[in-house]
Design a protein around this motif. Structure first.
Motif, PDB file in Angstrom:
ATOM      1  N   ILE A   1      -6.783   5.085   4.696  1.00 17.78           N
ATOM      2  CA  ILE A   1      -5.406   5.399   4.313  1.00 17.78           C
ATOM      3  C   ILE A   1      -4.445   4.298   4.708  1.00 17.78           C
ATOM      4  N   HIS A   2      -4.987   3.156   5.135  1.00 21.43           N
ATOM      5  CA  HIS A   2      -4.088   2.108   5.605  1.00 21.43           C
ATOM      6  C   HIS A   2      -3.538   1.320   4.423  1.00 21.43           C
ATOM      7  N   ASP A   3      -2.239   1.102   4.410  1.00 23.29           N
ATOM      8  CA  ASP A   3      -1.667   0.474   3.227  1.00 23.29           C
ATOM      9  C   ASP A   3      -0.742  -0.697   3.502  1.00 23.29           C
ATOM     10  N   ILE A   4      -0.515  -1.054   4.757  1.00 26.70           N
ATOM     11  CA  ILE A   4       0.405  -2.170   5.001  1.00 26.70           C
ATOM     12  C   ILE A   4      -0.115  -3.444   4.347  1.00 26.70           C
ATOM     13  N   GLY A   5      -1.359  -3.780   4.641  1.00 26.15           N
ATOM     14  CA  GLY A   5      -1.936  -5.004   4.099  1.00 26.15           C
ATOM     15  C   GLY A   5      -1.992  -4.958   2.588  1.00 26.15           C
ATOM     16  N   LYS A   6      -2.431  -3.816   2.054  1.00 27.11           N
ATOM     17  CA  LYS A   6      -2.542  -3.669   0.603  1.00 27.11           C
ATOM     18  C   LYS A   6      -1.171  -3.848  -0.057  1.00 27.11           C
ATOM     19  N   ASP A   7      -0.143  -3.264   0.551  1.00 24.65           N
ATOM     20  CA  ASP A   7       1.201  -3.365  -0.037  1.00 24.65           C
ATOM     21  C   ASP A   7       1.705  -4.810  -0.028  1.00 24.65           C
ATOM     22  N   ILE A   8       1.377  -5.533   1.029  1.00 23.26           N
ATOM     23  CA  ILE A   8       1.816  -6.928   1.105  1.00 23.26           C
ATOM     24  C   ILE A   8       1.110  -7.753   0.023  1.00 23.26           C
ATOM     25  N   VAL A   9      -0.198  -7.510  -0.149  1.00 21.11           N
ATOM     26  CA  VAL A   9      -0.937  -8.243  -1.190  1.00 21.11           C
ATOM     27  C   VAL A   9      -0.363  -7.892  -2.562  1.00 21.11           C
ATOM     28  N   THR A  10      -0.129  -6.597  -2.808  1.00 23.86           N
ATOM     29  CA  THR A  10       0.430  -6.155  -4.082  1.00 23.86           C
ATOM     30  C   THR A  10       1.742  -6.887  -4.367  1.00 23.86           C
ATOM     31  N   PHE A  11       2.598  -6.922  -3.368  1.00 23.71           N
ATOM     32  CA  PHE A  11       3.899  -7.571  -3.504  1.00 23.71           C
ATOM     33  C   PHE A  11       3.741  -9.060  -3.830  1.00 23.71           C
ATOM     34  N   MET A  12       2.879  -9.716  -3.065  1.00 26.11           N
ATOM     35  CA  MET A  12       2.725 -11.164  -3.257  1.00 26.11           C
ATOM     36  C   MET A  12       2.101 -11.491  -4.607  1.00 26.11           C
ATOM     37  N   VAL A  13       1.126 -10.679  -5.025  1.00 24.11           N
ATOM     38  CA  VAL A  13       0.500 -10.925  -6.325  1.00 24.11           C
ATOM     39  C   VAL A  13       1.522 -10.673  -7.427  1.00 24.11           C
ATOM     40  N   ASP A  14       2.320  -9.636  -7.246  1.00 27.55           N
ATOM     41  CA  ASP A  14       3.345  -9.292  -8.226  1.00 27.55           C
ATOM     42  C   ASP A  14       4.358 -10.425  -8.381  1.00 27.55           C
ATOM     43  N   VAL A  15       4.910 -10.887  -7.251  1.00 28.94           N
ATOM     44  CA  VAL A  15       5.934 -11.924  -7.348  1.00 28.94           C
ATOM     45  C   VAL A  15       5.335 -13.250  -7.806  1.00 28.94           C
TER      46      VAL A  15
ATOM     47  N   LEU B   1      -1.265  -3.139 -10.833  1.00 27.76           N
ATOM     48  CA  LEU B   1      -1.283  -1.681 -10.783  1.00 27.76           C
ATOM     49  C   LEU B   1      -1.804  -1.289  -9.403  1.00 27.76           C
ATOM     50  N   ASP B   2      -0.941  -0.626  -8.641  1.00 30.95           N
ATOM     51  CA  ASP B   2      -1.305  -0.216  -7.279  1.00 30.95           C
ATOM     52  C   ASP B   2      -1.759   1.241  -7.318  1.00 30.95           C
ATOM     53  N   LEU B   3      -3.032   1.470  -6.997  1.00 31.91           N
ATOM     54  CA  LEU B   3      -3.574   2.836  -7.082  1.00 31.91           C
ATOM     55  C   LEU B   3      -3.328   3.644  -5.811  1.00 31.91           C
ATOM     56  N   GLY B   4      -2.739   3.036  -4.798  1.00 35.64           N
ATOM     57  CA  GLY B   4      -2.438   3.787  -3.578  1.00 35.64           C
ATOM     58  C   GLY B   4      -3.580   3.776  -2.582  1.00 35.64           C
ATOM     59  N   ILE B   5      -3.645   4.837  -1.751  1.00 36.71           N
ATOM     60  CA  ILE B   5      -4.645   4.890  -0.670  1.00 36.71           C
ATOM     61  C   ILE B   5      -5.699   5.960  -0.969  1.00 36.71           C
ATOM     62  N   ASP B   6      -6.807   5.889  -0.201  1.00 39.16           N
ATOM     63  CA  ASP B   6      -7.867   6.893  -0.307  1.00 39.16           C
ATOM     64  C   ASP B   6      -8.265   7.082  -1.771  1.00 39.16           C
ATOM     65  N   VAL B   7      -8.507   5.975  -2.463  1.00 41.64           N
ATOM     66  CA  VAL B   7      -8.774   6.030  -3.906  1.00 41.64           C
ATOM     67  C   VAL B   7     -10.281   6.171  -4.152  1.00 41.64           C
ATOM     68  N   PRO B   8     -10.706   7.281  -4.765  1.00 42.84           N
ATOM     69  CA  PRO B   8     -12.135   7.475  -5.039  1.00 42.84           C
ATOM     70  C   PRO B   8     -12.655   6.442  -6.047  1.00 42.84           C
ATOM     71  N   ALA B   9     -13.944   6.166  -5.981  1.00 49.50           N
ATOM     72  CA  ALA B   9     -14.562   5.165  -6.854  1.00 49.50           C
ATOM     73  C   ALA B   9     -14.312   5.487  -8.324  1.00 49.50           C
ATOM     74  N   GLU B  10     -14.390   6.784  -8.679  1.00 50.21           N
ATOM     75  CA  GLU B  10     -14.241   7.145 -10.088  1.00 50.21           C
ATOM     76  C   GLU B  10     -12.833   6.859 -10.606  1.00 50.21           C
ATOM     77  N   VAL B  11     -11.845   6.913  -9.714  1.00 42.76           N
ATOM     78  CA  VAL B  11     -10.481   6.586 -10.136  1.00 42.76           C
ATOM     79  C   VAL B  11     -10.371   5.089 -10.422  1.00 42.76           C
ATOM     80  N   PHE B  12     -11.004   4.277  -9.577  1.00 42.86           N
ATOM     81  CA  PHE B  12     -11.024   2.836  -9.853  1.00 42.86           C
ATOM     82  C   PHE B  12     -11.625   2.597 -11.244  1.00 42.86           C
ATOM     83  N   VAL B  13     -12.762   3.243 -11.511  1.00 40.76           N
ATOM     84  CA  VAL B  13     -13.465   3.052 -12.787  1.00 40.76           C
ATOM     85  C   VAL B  13     -12.559   3.432 -13.954  1.00 40.76           C
TER      86      VAL B  13
END
Lengths: 627, 211
Positions: free
Chosen positions: B98-112, B118-130
């Motif tokens: 459920i950790h999202d600090i690092g993910k949010d920073i990467v999302t931001f940097m990739v975005d800018v 597309l940020d899928l959030g935390i605790d994302v099941p494999a099938e949602v990724f698919v």
């Protein structure tokens, strides 16, 4: 002459996780010295003193020498023990360095000051004159129960099945019987005549260190204590790696870790009981605390689910298990009481801290901070108490720091930096005096431990060498501030000529960043809880944990490890978890209190708090310099 | 290349940089040139971050400046070549974590940095990724995790993507607290990025190579 061969063997030293490289034929001691890992070798590697005993966890060494067969028992040899100065490495290896024997006595490194509390142990002893003549129709149990009911007011007392046989035998003889009754409901020991004093053990299972206290249950006095390295460090350095070990070794993993733990606890028990001339059967009660993962492993429960959100523990309430079922060497029919846990990352150790500090009995708002690899925080008073855990990481304990090491002889534990000249003075564990006091100490520095790192960073910040955002200042104001071969900035604390390895001991820019991350995790947790309770600053700040005992309060405040409280409201209480285990041992009301508080405390999951990221990023910087 | 713009931005002089960019636009300078300078500055920032001279807040600050420059420059670009996104990236924290600090920073940097994220959030099941990979059709998928055990989840996720027949269409990068090259091999990802700068660099390498 310098060995020209390529050093292709990789040697890992546990529990520090430092690494060394060498070629075949090097002794473990040689590699350790080169890697800056401290191994005691009073005879200087002559194979005479036996102090450099280490355990080979994996890898192959040369066959044992004659010196080793003299100094290492065959049982120890079977467990992989060798003399570091004799065993020559032949393959990659993992080497476990045992804590210098087992520390014992009041000088134990995990200390606390016992507080006055009514002595009401869970095990009470009752004298019965219940001789049962031959030919009676009443069973021994009935006879005892009747007596305990009519004379002592205890209803429905049962007898441990294995004690029952002894009861029958004793009842046939005239004279008094001393019955030890657990929680007013089960007889766990019977003795002829007057009872011998009853003793108990309080155990704190830390991820890296075990602390054990032997107490007289009648007086509440702590007779002696012992501490040892948690042997599970061979399975991984932090709790997550222990969970991973269990996950990747289904069924056997947790059993192995439990067995190692129980073996070491038993060694500690033997040591303290032998020291006080007691036998195992004199120990009639035991309390245990530890974080949730240690708690599960101690009970043999797989901690696997604790590794994944939502970190659900298998059991949350307190648990009573017979010592014989756990293999703990005390009176076999005695119960081991394991305190309750609050949540996946807020364990029985935190509950123990709470029952020791009792923030829930006060009007003032207390902030309780227990610093370890995983920080646990509690904030509140008698009307509401919040708790959370924060991932501080091992940096504060000296891990993942370039020259970091655990608090052991040879570690720089205190640092001062002159704000004008940037000269450095430091104190090394094992030596009485500071380096500046000129008396050459026994130990030269091989690394720096958590309290030293904190001191160094605070001093460099206060003298302006480190800026408020954590970056080293521009330029090079002193030769101590320099670039390493890769161009990264670092500050030299001890020059090569001061160290036995010949290498400089430095604080790197990356080290400063690691400490910033650790402190931001703690601070963000504090800020979120303070906002939830609408508290601007706590009235009192209690810092628990052995680490807290060694850090400098003003330096900790200077870098903002804690909220900016008034210094006089900060108190360091040492091993409050061990203290809580002790209190639950001598006062059974504390056990009920622990169960109640574990349920009542509101657990906050920081990672799911919306403002966590903002608070965390804000908390990375150092607070404004005062004065 | 305007060294002054690059230096000011690398030094995080927000007001000065933005004033300079405004002036350049007024002077009718080539907007692509301005963006290129900003990207060069980001590379310098990345290097300082790498050496720990810059820290997370500095990186965020640089990203913020880059976003503002993009906002000023983009309308000019759209007039001529239409909306310009370099490519598509999906990012999420894997199941059980459920950790999202690092993910949010990467999302931001990739975005800018000019990618559509597309940020899928935390605790994302494999099938949602698919499912989301099918819908969004990214070139890059970033799996984030802080917990040691997240690497088992990552492995499952990569396997699920493979089973769905999508593995060849995308590049997978992993990142987070305990991740390293060993973990990358274990989960069979294409690369491990040790921080947000590395994440952006990987996107650039993979997506850039396709164009």
């Amino acid at each position: 002459m310098e060995d020209q061969r390529e050093k292709h063997l990789r040697i890992v030293f546990v529990p520090s996780y430092r690494e060394g490289t060498c070629c075949e034929g090097y002794t473990i001691l040689e590699v350790a010295q080169e890697a800056g890992v401290y191994i005691d070798s009073a005879c200087g590697g002559a194979g005479k003193c036996g102090k450099c005993k280490v355990r080979i966890v994996s890898g192959t060494c040369s066959p044992p020498t004659r010196e080793e067969s003299e100094q290492i028992t065959s049982r120890e040899q079977g467990q992989g023990f060798r003399l570091a100065c004799r065993a020559q490495l032949q393959t990659d290896a993992v080497i476990f360095i045992p804590e210098k024997a087992i520390f014992k006595g009041p000088a134990s490194r995990k200390e606390f000051t016992p507080r006055k509390i009514p002595i009401q142990p869970a095990v009470t002893t009752h004298l019965l004159n219940a001789a049962q003549p031959h030919g009676t129709h009443s069973t021994p149990l009935d006879t005892l129960s009747t007596f305990l009911k009519s004379r002592h007011g205890l209803n429905g007392v049962t007898v441990d099945p294995q004690v029952l046989g002894e009861v029958a035998g004793l009842l046939e003889q005239p004279g008094e019987i001393a019955a030890s009754v657990w929680m007013n409901r089960e007889i766990i020991r019977v003795q002829k005549g007057a009872a011998t004093p009853a003793y108990g053990i309080a155990l704190d299972v830390g991820t890296t260190t075990l602390a054990l206290y032997l107490c007289n249950l009648a007086t509440g006095k702590i007779l002696t204590s012992a501490s040892a390295t948690n042997p599970q460090t061979i399975f991984g350095e932090d709790i997550m790696s222990r969970i991973a070990y269990s996950v990747h070794h289904p069924e056997v993993g947790v059993k192995r870790m439990q067995r190692e733990l129980v073996n070491t606890v038993n060694e500690m028990i033997h040591q303290v009981t032998a020291d006080k001339r007691l036998s195992a059967d004199d120990i009639v009660d035991m309390t245990v605390v530890g974080n949730t993962v240690m708690h599960h492993i101690f009970l043999g429960l797989p901690p696997d689910r604790l590794g994944f959100w939502p970190f659900t523990p298998t059991v949350q309430t307190s648990v009573n298990v017979k010592a014989r079922d756990l293999g703990i060497d005390i009176l076999p029919s005695a119960y081991v009481h394991v305190l309750p846990v609050e949540a996946g990352f807020v364990g029985a150790d935190n509950v123990a801290v709470l029952i020791a500090e009792e923030p829930y009995t006060r009007d003032e708002i207390s902030l309780v901070i227990d610093i370890g690899t995983n920080g646990e925080l509690a904030l509140g008073n008698k009307s509401r108490l919040l708790s959370c855990s924060c991932a501080t990481g091992p940096a504060l304990e000296g891990a993942q720091i370039k020259c970091g090491m655990r608090a052991a002889p040879g570690a720089i534990e205190k640092v001062k930096v002159d704000p004008q000249t940037f000269d450095v003075d430091y104190k090394v564990i094992g030596n009485q005096a500071w380096k500046g006091e000129e008396t050459p100490g026994k130990f030269r520095p091989v690394g720096i431990c958590g309290s030293g790192i904190l001191d160094a960073i605070a001093a460099l910040y206060l003298s302006g060498v480190i800026r408020p955002n954590g970056a080293f200042m521009q330029g090079y104001i002193t030769p101590r501030l320099r670039k390493d071969e890769k161009g990264y900035k670092e500050f030299v604390l001890a020059r090569g000529e001061e160290t036995p390895t010949g290498r400089d001991i430095v604080i790197t820019q990356r080290d400063v960043r690691q400490i910033q991350l650790a402190k931001a995790a703690i601070r963000a947790g504090c800020q979120i809880m303070m906002k939830l309770l609408d508290v601007r600053l706590p009235d009192r700040l209690i810092v628990a944990g052995a680490f807290g005992m060694h850090i400098d309060r003003d330096n900790a405040l200077a870098i903002g490890l804690f909220p900016q409280c008034k210094p006089e409201t900060v108190s360091f209480v040492g091993n409050a978890a061990g203290h809580g285990a002790y209190l639950a041992l001598i006062n059974r009301g504390k056990r009920e209190e622990a169960d109640r508080i574990a349920r009542w405390t509101e657990h906050i999951e920081l990672a799911t708090e919306e403002s966590f990221q903002k608070e965390f990023l804000q908390a990375l910087a150092f607070p404004e310099r005062k004065g | 290349m305007d060294k002054k713009l690059v230096d000011l931005m690398a030094d995080l002089m927000e007001d000065e940089v933005l004033a300079l960019v405004k002036e350049k636009i007024k002077q009718g300078e080539d907007p692509m040139g301005i963006l290129d300078d900003a990207r060069s500055a980001m590379e310098a920032v990345g290097k300082r971050f790498e050496s720990c001279e810059y820290f997370i807040p500095d990186l965020m600050m640089a990203g913020e400046i880059l976003r503002q420059i993009s906002d000023m420059v983009r309308p000019l670009l759209e007039k001529t070549t239409g909306p310009q996104k370099l490519g598509k990236v999906i990012i999420g924290t894997v199941a059980g974590d459920i950790h999202d600090i690092g993910k949010d920073i990467v999302t931001f940097m990739v975005d800018v940095s000019g990618y559509e994220v597309l940020d899928l959030g935390i605790d994302v099941p494999a099938e949602v990724f698919v499912e989301k990979i099918k819908e969004f059709q990214p070139q890059v998928v970033g799996l984030s995790g802080f917990l040691t055990l997240a690497f088992d989840s990552m492995k499952n996720t990569v396997e699920a993507i493979e089973k769905a027949g999508l593995r060849d269409k995308i590049k997978i990068m992993i990142g987070g607290g305990q991740m390293d090259e060993e973990v990358r091999k274990y989960v069979k990802a294409d690369a491990y990025g040790k921080d947000a700068v590395a994440g952006v660099e990987l996107c650039r390498k993979w997506i850039g190579a396709r164009q």
